[in-house]
Design a protein around this motif. Sequence first.
Motif, mmCIF file in Angstrom:
data_model
loop_
_atom_site.group_PDB
_atom_site.id
_atom_site.type_symbol
_atom_site.label_atom_id
_atom_site.label_comp_id
_atom_site.label_asym_id
_atom_site.label_seq_id
_atom_site.Cartn_x
_atom_site.Cartn_y
_atom_site.Cartn_z
ATOM 1 N N VAL A 81 0.830 -1.207 0.000
ATOM 2 C CA VAL A 81 0.000 0.000 0.000
ATOM 3 C C VAL A 81 0.863 1.255 0.000
ATOM 4 O O VAL A 81 0.712 2.152 -0.845
ATOM 5 N N ILE A 82 1.782 1.323 0.963
ATOM 6 C CA ILE A 82 2.649 2.502 1.060
ATOM 7 C C ILE A 82 3.609 2.557 -0.125
ATOM 8 O O ILE A 82 3.879 3.641 -0.671
ATOM 9 N N GLY A 83 4.110 1.399 -0.536
ATOM 10 C CA GLY A 83 5.007 1.366 -1.692
ATOM 11 C C GLY A 83 4.336 1.867 -2.947
ATOM 12 O O GLY A 83 4.924 2.628 -3.724
ATOM 13 N N GLY A 84 3.084 1.458 -3.157
ATOM 14 C CA GLY A 84 2.352 1.928 -4.332
ATOM 15 C C GLY A 84 2.075 3.418 -4.284
ATOM 16 O O GLY A 84 2.198 4.110 -5.299
ATOM 17 N N ALA A 85 1.727 3.933 -3.103
ATOM 18 C CA ALA A 85 1.443 5.361 -2.970
ATOM 19 C C ALA A 85 2.697 6.204 -3.205
ATOM 20 O O ALA A 85 2.667 7.204 -3.935
ATOM 21 N N LEU A 86 3.807 5.802 -2.598
ATOM 22 C CA LEU A 86 5.050 6.558 -2.780
ATOM 23 C C LEU A 86 5.517 6.517 -4.228
ATOM 24 O O LEU A 86 5.981 7.524 -4.776
#
Length: 242
Positions: A163-168
């Motif tokens: 989730v965080i990887g995709g957002a960043l």
Amino acid sequence: MQATSEIEINKKREKTFNEKVIVPFWSLAALLVVMNTTMFNVALPNVANEFSLTPTVASWIVTAYSVVFGIATITYSRLTDYLPIRKMVLFGALLLGISSLLGYFAHHFILLLAARILQAVGAASFPGLGYVLFSRYIPSERRGSAMAAIASGTSLGFGLGPVIGGALTQFLGWNYLFVLTGLVLLTIPFFHHYVPQEQKKSVHFDLLGSILVAAGITGLLLFVTTFALWALFMGLAAAGLL
């Protein structure tokens, strides 16, 4: 007499070990380490597009990390028999932080891959040393909750990573994945202050066994990721020899 001396040593260890500080920060480090593994899965298409890589070549960003991480985790665990845990965890956290900075400024695939490999060597210190540290310094009646805290951080990392990887990756770029992992540098002062200082011991290191373990893990992980039969045979042969 021997039992009495062991009890006294354990009491001294407990006094020098502040688990109320160590356990939360170790859980945070475990969270970042696991997220570092899963975040890059969603960033592979962007990296492949930027460096004009084939999917197979780009996958080495994850594969190389996993292989080195698995080997280094076992190596750290064995090294606890004669090297101080504090020195090794400080080395691992510092290497993870520096390699994250290197990855952030990477503008070539080879440099990016080197940063990921160095990250794996540093990151492996936390799972490799954490359980040894807790079993050595935390009494058995509280050890389960400490282990559960580490497991919670690990599980949360698996869930938050994509989730965080995709957002960043979408809003800032894949380089910022390294910035997040670099936050592990903030834990160094706490580990330096609260992890007990141990004495170095002289113990024989099984070099041949380490090579066979490394070959076995490498072969099996490569087979899982590439389905190459030669990797499977290499892994099974090394495991058999071990």
